[in-house]
Design a protein around this motif. Sequence first.
Motif, PDB file in Angstrom:
ATOM      1  N   PRO A   1       0.914  -1.235  -0.187  1.00  0.00           N
ATOM      2  CA  PRO A   1       0.016  -0.074   0.059  1.00  0.00           C
ATOM      3  C   PRO A   1       0.940   1.332   0.016  1.00  0.00           C
ATOM      4  O   PRO A   1       2.058   1.351   0.439  1.00  0.00           O
ATOM      5  CB  PRO A   1      -0.735  -0.113   1.299  1.00  0.00           C
TER       6      PRO A   1
ATOM      7  N   THR B   1      -9.007   1.933   1.980  1.00  0.00           N
ATOM      8  CA  THR B   1      -7.904   1.261   1.074  1.00  0.00           C
ATOM      9  C   THR B   1      -8.534   1.347  -0.437  1.00  0.00           C
ATOM     10  O   THR B   1      -9.861   1.158  -0.714  1.00  0.00           O
ATOM     11  CB  THR B   1      -7.831  -0.224   1.493  1.00  0.00           C
TER      12      THR B   1
ATOM     13  N   ARG C   1     -11.152  -4.247   6.194  1.00  0.00           N
ATOM     14  CA  ARG C   1     -11.350  -3.926   4.865  1.00  0.00           C
ATOM     15  C   ARG C   1     -13.004  -4.147   4.413  1.00  0.00           C
ATOM     16  O   ARG C   1     -13.046  -4.988   3.400  1.00  0.00           O
ATOM     17  CB  ARG C   1     -10.405  -4.833   3.799  1.00  0.00           C
TER      18      ARG C   1
ATOM     19  N   ARG D   1      -3.573   3.349   0.614  1.00  0.00           N
ATOM     20  CA  ARG D   1      -4.362   3.498   1.901  1.00  0.00           C
ATOM     21  C   ARG D   1      -3.981   4.518   2.697  1.00  0.00           C
ATOM     22  O   ARG D   1      -2.890   4.794   2.670  1.00  0.00           O
ATOM     23  CB  ARG D   1      -3.810   2.122   2.543  1.00  0.00           C
TER      24      ARG D   1
ATOM     25  N   ASP E   1      -9.530   5.881   7.688  1.00  0.00           N
ATOM     26  CA  ASP E   1      -8.787   4.474   7.050  1.00  0.00           C
ATOM     27  C   ASP E   1      -9.486   4.046   5.904  1.00  0.00           C
ATOM     28  O   ASP E   1     -10.411   2.976   6.083  1.00  0.00           O
ATOM     29  CB  ASP E   1      -8.760   3.693   8.253  1.00  0.00           C
TER      30      ASP E   1
END
Length: 242
Positions: free
Chosen positions: A115, A223, A182, A238, A221
Amino acid sequence: MNAENDGAPEGATPTRRPSRRAVAVIGAAVALAVAVTLVVLQPWRSDGDESPGGTVTPAPVASPEESGDASADATADDAGDGDGGAAADGDAAAGTGETDGADPAVVPVAPELEPAAPDQTVQAPDGVTVRLAQVEHVEGEAVAAGETSGPAVRLTVEVTNGTDAPLDLSYAVVNAYTGEDRAPAGRLVQPGGRPFEGELAPGESGTGVVLFSIPDADRDDVTVAVEYAPGTSTVVFRGDLS
Protein backbone atom coordinates in the motif's frame (compact mmCIF):
# COMPACT_ATOMS: atom_id res chain seq x y z
CA MET A 1 -39.43 -150.32 42.81
CA ASN A 2 -36.76 -147.69 41.92
CA ALA A 3 -35.06 -145.66 44.53
CA GLU A 4 -36.14 -142.41 42.80
CA ASN A 5 -39.76 -143.24 43.64
CA ASP A 6 -39.15 -143.91 47.29
CA GLY A 7 -41.60 -142.01 49.39
CA ALA A 8 -43.94 -141.17 46.47
CA PRO A 9 -47.52 -142.35 46.56
CA GLU A 10 -48.34 -145.39 44.57
CA GLY A 11 -49.78 -144.62 41.13
CA ALA A 12 -48.25 -141.04 40.88
CA THR A 13 -46.15 -140.00 37.86
CA PRO A 14 -42.53 -139.81 38.72
CA THR A 15 -41.01 -136.19 38.64
CA ARG A 16 -37.62 -135.78 36.99
CA ARG A 17 -35.33 -133.09 38.26
CA PRO A 18 -33.49 -130.98 35.56
CA SER A 19 -29.86 -131.66 35.18
CA ARG A 20 -27.22 -129.07 36.12
CA ARG A 21 -26.20 -128.66 32.48
CA ALA A 22 -29.72 -127.71 31.46
CA VAL A 23 -29.89 -125.12 34.26
CA ALA A 24 -26.65 -123.50 33.06
CA VAL A 25 -27.86 -123.28 29.46
CA ILE A 26 -31.14 -121.67 30.52
CA GLY A 27 -29.34 -119.12 32.72
CA ALA A 28 -27.00 -118.11 29.85
CA ALA A 29 -29.97 -117.62 27.52
CA VAL A 30 -31.76 -115.39 30.03
CA ALA A 31 -28.62 -113.28 30.55
CA LEU A 32 -28.20 -112.88 26.78
CA ALA A 33 -31.82 -111.79 26.40
CA VAL A 34 -31.43 -109.16 29.14
CA ALA A 35 -28.28 -107.81 27.52
CA VAL A 36 -29.97 -107.52 24.11
CA THR A 37 -32.91 -105.74 25.71
CA LEU A 38 -30.66 -103.18 27.39
CA VAL A 39 -28.84 -102.47 24.12
CA VAL A 40 -32.08 -101.99 22.20
CA LEU A 41 -33.61 -99.68 24.82
CA GLN A 42 -30.46 -97.59 25.33
CA PRO A 43 -31.18 -93.94 24.08
CA TRP A 44 -29.09 -92.38 21.34
CA ARG A 45 -26.04 -90.59 22.61
CA SER A 46 -26.37 -86.76 22.46
CA ASP A 47 -22.69 -85.88 22.44
CA GLY A 48 -22.65 -85.47 18.65
CA ASP A 49 -20.50 -88.51 17.92
CA GLU A 50 -23.32 -90.60 16.46
CA SER A 51 -26.65 -89.77 14.88
CA PRO A 52 -29.49 -91.81 13.31
CA GLY A 53 -28.95 -89.91 10.04
CA GLY A 54 -25.23 -90.58 9.72
CA THR A 55 -21.93 -89.48 11.12
CA VAL A 56 -21.61 -85.68 11.74
CA THR A 57 -18.87 -83.54 13.15
CA PRO A 58 -20.30 -80.42 14.84
CA ALA A 59 -18.28 -77.23 14.47
CA PRO A 60 -16.55 -76.17 17.68
CA VAL A 61 -18.28 -73.34 19.51
CA ALA A 62 -15.94 -70.43 20.21
CA SER A 63 -15.66 -69.17 23.73
CA PRO A 64 -16.67 -65.54 24.43
CA GLU A 65 -13.00 -64.55 24.60
CA GLU A 66 -12.20 -66.22 21.29
CA SER A 67 -15.29 -64.62 19.73
CA GLY A 68 -14.15 -61.20 20.93
CA ASP A 69 -10.67 -61.74 19.51
CA ALA A 70 -12.08 -62.88 16.18
CA SER A 71 -14.38 -59.83 15.99
CA ALA A 72 -11.48 -57.50 16.76
CA ASP A 73 -9.36 -59.13 14.07
CA ALA A 74 -12.19 -58.87 11.53
CA THR A 75 -12.72 -55.19 12.40
CA ALA A 76 -9.01 -54.46 12.01
CA ASP A 77 -8.99 -56.25 8.65
CA ASP A 78 -12.02 -54.25 7.47
CA ALA A 79 -10.40 -51.00 8.60
CA GLY A 80 -7.23 -51.91 6.76
CA ASP A 81 -9.20 -52.66 3.61
CA GLY A 82 -11.00 -49.29 3.96
CA ASP A 83 -7.73 -47.40 4.29
CA GLY A 84 -6.34 -49.16 1.27
CA GLY A 85 -9.47 -48.36 -0.75
CA ALA A 86 -9.36 -44.70 0.26
CA ALA A 87 -5.69 -44.50 -0.62
CA ALA A 88 -6.36 -46.11 -3.98
CA ASP A 89 -9.17 -43.64 -4.68
CA GLY A 90 -6.89 -40.76 -3.68
CA ASP A 91 -4.13 -42.04 -5.98
CA ALA A 92 -6.60 -42.35 -8.82
CA ALA A 93 -7.80 -38.79 -8.31
CA ALA A 94 -4.21 -37.56 -8.15
CA GLY A 95 -3.43 -39.37 -11.38
CA THR A 96 -6.21 -37.53 -13.22
CA GLY A 97 -5.20 -34.18 -11.76
CA GLU A 98 -8.79 -33.49 -10.63
CA THR A 99 -9.68 -31.95 -7.27
CA ASP A 100 -13.08 -31.82 -5.60
CA GLY A 101 -14.75 -28.43 -5.75
CA ALA A 102 -12.23 -26.97 -8.20
CA ASP A 103 -13.70 -24.51 -10.69
CA PRO A 104 -11.51 -24.03 -13.76
CA ALA A 105 -13.51 -20.89 -14.67
CA VAL A 106 -12.32 -19.00 -11.57
CA VAL A 107 -9.58 -16.49 -12.38
CA PRO A 108 -6.88 -16.14 -9.68
CA VAL A 109 -6.88 -12.85 -7.78
CA ALA A 110 -4.11 -10.52 -8.92
CA PRO A 111 -1.36 -9.98 -6.35
CA GLU A 112 -1.42 -6.69 -4.50
CA LEU A 113 1.50 -4.30 -4.28
CA GLU A 114 2.49 -2.74 -0.97
CA PRO A 115 0.00 0.00 0.00
CA ALA A 116 1.04 3.59 -0.78
CA ALA A 117 -0.21 6.86 0.67
CA PRO A 118 -3.19 8.41 -1.17
CA ASP A 119 -1.07 11.33 -2.40
CA GLN A 120 1.67 9.15 -3.91
CA THR A 121 2.17 7.91 -7.47
CA VAL A 122 2.77 4.17 -7.74
CA GLN A 123 4.75 2.52 -10.53
CA ALA A 124 3.84 -1.11 -11.21
CA PRO A 125 6.49 -3.71 -12.21
CA ASP A 126 5.53 -3.43 -15.89
CA GLY A 127 6.11 0.33 -15.96
CA VAL A 128 2.49 1.51 -15.67
CA THR A 129 1.96 4.29 -13.11
CA VAL A 130 -1.21 4.99 -11.13
CA ARG A 131 -2.23 7.90 -8.90
CA LEU A 132 -5.30 9.37 -7.22
CA ALA A 133 -5.41 12.61 -9.16
CA GLN A 134 -8.31 14.02 -7.15
CA VAL A 135 -10.25 13.16 -3.97
CA GLU A 136 -13.61 14.85 -3.42
CA HIS A 137 -16.41 14.61 -0.85
CA VAL A 138 -19.86 14.63 -2.42
CA GLU A 139 -23.47 13.68 -1.71
CA GLY A 140 -24.03 10.42 -3.48
CA GLU A 141 -27.19 9.90 -5.54
CA ALA A 142 -28.80 6.47 -5.78
CA VAL A 143 -29.82 5.95 -9.43
CA ALA A 144 -29.33 2.19 -9.82
CA ALA A 145 -30.37 -0.93 -7.95
CA GLY A 146 -28.31 -1.54 -4.81
CA GLU A 147 -27.05 2.04 -4.50
CA THR A 148 -27.60 4.15 -1.37
CA SER A 149 -27.80 7.91 -1.32
CA GLY A 150 -25.65 9.73 1.20
CA PRO A 151 -22.11 10.88 1.95
CA ALA A 152 -19.66 9.66 -0.66
CA VAL A 153 -16.06 9.99 -1.83
CA ARG A 154 -15.41 10.67 -5.51
CA LEU A 155 -12.02 9.63 -6.86
CA THR A 156 -10.35 10.59 -10.11
CA VAL A 157 -7.87 7.82 -10.90
CA GLU A 158 -5.14 8.47 -13.46
CA VAL A 159 -3.26 5.69 -15.28
CA THR A 160 -0.16 6.31 -17.42
CA ASN A 161 1.04 3.66 -19.85
CA GLY A 162 4.76 3.28 -19.25
CA THR A 163 5.08 0.13 -21.37
CA ASP A 164 6.03 -0.29 -25.01
CA ALA A 165 2.62 -1.71 -25.96
CA PRO A 166 -0.92 -0.30 -26.05
CA LEU A 167 -2.92 -0.57 -22.81
CA ASP A 168 -6.67 -1.17 -22.95
CA LEU A 169 -8.29 0.73 -20.05
CA SER A 170 -11.76 -0.78 -20.60
CA TYR A 171 -10.82 -3.64 -18.26
CA ALA A 172 -9.68 -1.39 -15.39
CA VAL A 173 -11.42 -2.02 -12.03
CA VAL A 174 -11.35 0.12 -8.85
CA ASN A 175 -12.57 -1.05 -5.42
CA ALA A 176 -12.63 0.69 -2.03
CA TYR A 177 -12.65 -0.67 1.52
CA THR A 178 -12.88 0.85 4.99
CA GLY A 179 -11.21 -0.05 8.26
CA GLU A 180 -8.67 -2.64 9.29
CA ASP A 181 -10.95 -5.50 8.23
CA ARG A 182 -11.41 -3.95 4.77
CA ALA A 183 -15.21 -3.76 4.70
CA PRO A 184 -16.29 -3.18 1.06
CA ALA A 185 -17.64 0.28 0.30
CA GLY A 186 -20.82 0.59 -1.74
CA ARG A 187 -20.55 1.85 -5.32
CA LEU A 188 -22.30 4.85 -6.83
CA VAL A 189 -22.50 6.34 -10.32
CA GLN A 190 -23.75 9.86 -9.59
CA PRO A 191 -22.84 12.57 -9.37
CA GLY A 192 -20.09 12.69 -11.97
CA GLY A 193 -19.05 9.08 -12.36
CA ARG A 194 -17.15 8.16 -15.55
CA PRO A 195 -15.72 4.72 -16.38
CA PHE A 196 -12.29 4.05 -17.85
CA GLU A 197 -12.39 3.64 -21.60
CA GLY A 198 -10.23 3.59 -24.67
CA GLU A 199 -6.75 2.41 -25.39
CA LEU A 200 -3.61 4.13 -24.20
CA ALA A 201 -0.61 4.30 -26.47
CA PRO A 202 2.79 4.05 -24.81
CA GLY A 203 3.41 7.22 -22.78
CA GLU A 204 -0.25 8.32 -22.77
CA SER A 205 -2.45 8.85 -19.69
CA GLY A 206 -6.15 8.26 -19.09
CA THR A 207 -8.57 8.80 -16.22
CA GLY A 208 -11.70 7.33 -14.73
CA VAL A 209 -14.01 8.76 -12.05
CA VAL A 210 -15.47 6.42 -9.41
CA LEU A 211 -17.68 7.05 -6.37
CA PHE A 212 -18.05 5.09 -3.11
CA SER A 213 -20.50 5.42 -0.22
CA ILE A 214 -18.21 6.22 2.72
CA PRO A 215 -19.56 8.04 5.81
CA ASP A 216 -17.46 10.83 7.30
CA ALA A 217 -16.56 8.71 10.36
CA ASP A 218 -15.03 5.97 8.17
CA ARG A 219 -12.83 8.11 5.93
CA ASP A 220 -9.76 8.08 8.18
CA ASP A 221 -8.78 4.55 7.05
CA VAL A 222 -9.68 3.84 3.43
CA THR A 223 -8.04 1.34 1.08
CA VAL A 224 -8.33 1.87 -2.69
CA ALA A 225 -7.34 -1.02 -4.99
CA VAL A 226 -6.75 -0.38 -8.71
CA GLU A 227 -6.42 -3.28 -11.18
CA TYR A 228 -5.69 -1.49 -14.46
CA ALA A 229 -5.55 -4.63 -16.61
CA PRO A 230 -6.41 -8.34 -16.15
CA GLY A 231 -3.57 -10.42 -14.71
CA THR A 232 -1.47 -7.43 -13.63
CA SER A 233 -0.46 -6.46 -10.10
CA THR A 234 -3.07 -4.51 -8.16
CA VAL A 235 -1.99 -1.01 -7.13
CA VAL A 236 -3.10 -0.22 -3.56
CA PHE A 237 -3.51 3.13 -1.75
CA ARG A 238 -4.34 3.31 1.93
CA GLY A 239 -4.76 6.27 4.23
CA ASP A 240 -6.97 9.14 5.35
CA LEU A 241 -9.39 10.47 2.73
CA SER A 242 -11.08 13.00 5.06
